[in-house]
Scaffold this active site. Structure first.
Site, mmCIF file in Angstrom:
data_model
loop_
_atom_site.group_PDB
_atom_site.id
_atom_site.type_symbol
_atom_site.label_atom_id
_atom_site.label_comp_id
_atom_site.label_asym_id
_atom_site.label_seq_id
_atom_site.Cartn_x
_atom_site.Cartn_y
_atom_site.Cartn_z
ATOM 1 N N HIS A 1 -7.391 0.489 -7.140
ATOM 2 C CA HIS A 1 -8.358 -0.381 -6.457
ATOM 3 C C HIS A 1 -9.784 0.095 -6.711
ATOM 4 O O HIS A 1 -10.118 1.247 -6.412
ATOM 5 C CB HIS A 1 -8.128 -0.357 -4.940
ATOM 6 N N HIS B 1 -1.701 0.077 -10.878
ATOM 7 C CA HIS B 1 -1.973 -0.187 -9.457
ATOM 8 C C HIS B 1 -3.089 0.742 -9.003
ATOM 9 O O HIS B 1 -2.864 1.911 -8.675
ATOM 10 C CB HIS B 1 -0.725 0.036 -8.599
ATOM 11 N N HIS C 1 5.179 -0.142 -4.700
ATOM 12 C CA HIS C 1 5.624 0.887 -3.749
ATOM 13 C C HIS C 1 7.153 0.938 -3.655
ATOM 14 O O HIS C 1 7.756 1.925 -4.032
ATOM 15 C CB HIS C 1 5.002 0.712 -2.360
ATOM 16 N N ASP D 1 -2.222 3.791 -6.964
ATOM 17 C CA ASP D 1 -2.905 3.320 -5.752
ATOM 18 C C ASP D 1 -4.201 4.086 -5.517
ATOM 19 O O ASP D 1 -4.696 4.165 -4.389
ATOM 20 C CB ASP D 1 -2.004 3.407 -4.519
ATOM 21 N N HIS E 1 3.010 -6.287 -2.928
ATOM 22 C CA HIS E 1 3.048 -5.088 -2.094
ATOM 23 C C HIS E 1 4.282 -5.186 -1.204
ATOM 24 O O HIS E 1 4.412 -6.124 -0.415
ATOM 25 C CB HIS E 1 1.774 -5.020 -1.244
ATOM 26 N N LYS F 1 -2.207 -10.920 -6.261
ATOM 27 C CA LYS F 1 -1.661 -9.845 -5.417
ATOM 28 C C LYS F 1 -1.364 -10.396 -4.027
ATOM 29 O O LYS F 1 -2.236 -10.969 -3.374
ATOM 30 C CB LYS F 1 -2.680 -8.704 -5.322
#
Length: 404
Positions: free
Chosen positions: A47, A45, A230, A302, A210, A169
């Site tokens: 970005h 995970h 999460h 993240d 998410h 996602k």
């Protein structure tokens, strides 16, 4: 295992096991003796956004040429930290994957979803911007795509598949960085979530959801989402359903700690800081519950920002390991979350043969200055990763510059 050998033959592992049982290679181009060798790691995970701050509006303020140039550097930072595979969670990854695979730039193998799918007013919506502008942003290749109702949900999934997405996602709950929504609340109706999952599965893709709040977690699991990202308000019922359905938790404790700790100086809006503080303790409780219940966990951070001094910077992926151990995992379990469990987050049709030192699998291998089973925290420092092979190619060969 002590006194072990790993033989690489092109892009595959030819042997891994006791040195006494290693076959004699007819042509050996190079031999290395290292203290520790292990599979290349996965961050499941992260970005590729090319931003330096932690305000979602930076995504639309920064010229795409600038963000892309930064993301190229970020990809190399991940690889040098020993992370040979990235399951991206929305951003430039679907495009970086192409140029990495063709050899134009150096980076990890990237498995990306394209844009993040959000309901109107959801986590991947810039709430202060006009709706018409947001739709135009999505149509011009933006990282956030709004969809409402089953027909729009089907269309946006197909649009990501058209880009080459290896995973889809979706935001099934509110978030921290989004301004007006609540992390506890479910986003998308049950019908919409089922449509998204069904369309993704029809193309052999899984859906990563998410989710902070328990209602969103349960809705995502019932719809068939494969991974929960999460999981801040995961409870006994949600953990039991994850076990029943074989779902994987990607807790991303690293980003929570950074948001609460250092990231307020990195452009984090006050509303996001308050949300992060509100969920921080509950998130750690959820992680501990998941570990105690035996829920399968994959390492994810993240990570999203460019530059070593930024809020959640590329290259610091190993910073998640101490948090996994704090939540109750052994060092070996934490390492497994970043190796053997990594490919599983892509589902059976997209998972590559990697994550383990085993004959026939991808030759994604790293060497370390010290044994992480003695101190898993050494994986937090890229300097402790002295050598990296990606698909058999030696891409990092550094003298021992290990960090404590």
């Amino acid at each position: 295992m002590e006194d072990a050998s790993v033989l690489l033959d092109g892009a595959r592992i030819a042997y891994a096991g006791p040195s006494s049982g290693a076959p004699r290679a007819s042509e050996v181009t190079a031999t290395y003796e290292v203290p520790v060798v292990m599979p290349g790691m996965w961050d499941t995970h992260a970005h590729f956004l090319g931003v330096t701050g932690l305000n979602l509006e930076d995504l639309v303020r920064i010229p795409p040429q600038v963000s892309t140039a930064r993301a190229v550097k970020d990809a190399e930072a991940a690889l040098m930290a020993g992370f040979t595979s990235i399951r991206e969670a929305g951003g430039l990854g679907v495009h970086l994957a192409r140029v990495i695979d063709e050899g134009t730039i150096r980076g990890p193998s990237v498995y990306a979803p394209g844009a993040i799918i959000s309901q109107t007013g959801g986590h991947a919506d810039l709430h202060a911007y006009p709706l018409a502008w947001m739709h135009g942003y999505a149509e011009s290749g933006g990282f956030m795509h709004l969809a409402d109702g089953v027909p729009e949900c089907l269309k946006v999934v197909r649009a990501q598949l058209r880009l080459g997405a290896k995973v889809i996602k979706v935001c099934a709950s509110g978030g921290v960085l989004s301004e007006l929504d609540d992390p506890i609340h479910q986003q998308f109706s049950d019908e919409e979530l089922r449509a998204i999952v069904g369309e993704a599965n029809r193309a052999g893709r899984i859906v990563m959801a998410h989710c902070h709040g328990q209602p969103g977690i349960m809705a995502a699991l019932k719809a068939g989402c494969h991974t929960i990202e999460h999981g801040s308000y995961l409870d006994e019922a949600a953990a039991d359903m994850m076990l029943e359905r074989g779902a994987i938790l990607v807790p991303t404790r690293f980003v929570i700690e950074r948001l609460v700790g250092a990231a307020k100086d990195s452009g984090l809006p006050d509303y996001a800081y308050r949300k992060a503080v509100d969920i921080a303790d509950r998130h750690l409780e959820a992680m501990r519950l998941a570990v105690a219940k035996g829920v399968r966990i994959a390492l994810g951070t993240d990570i999203a920002t460019s530059g070593a001094e930024s809020g959640v910077p590329w290259g610091m992926h190993g910073g998640e390991f101490p948090h996994l151990v704090e939540a109750g995992m052994t060092p070996l379990q934490a390492i497994e979350s970043a190796t053997a469990n990594g490919p599983l987050t892509l589902g059976p049709e997209q998972a590559p043969p990697s994550g383990r030192l085993q004959e026939g699998l991808d030759a994604d291998v790293i060497a370390l200055a010290r044994n992480p089973l003695d101190d898993v925290g050494i994986l937090s420092h890229a300097a402790n990763v002295t050598m990296v092979w990606k698909k058999g190619e030696l891409v990092k060969n550094s003298p021992d510059q290990s960090s404590p």
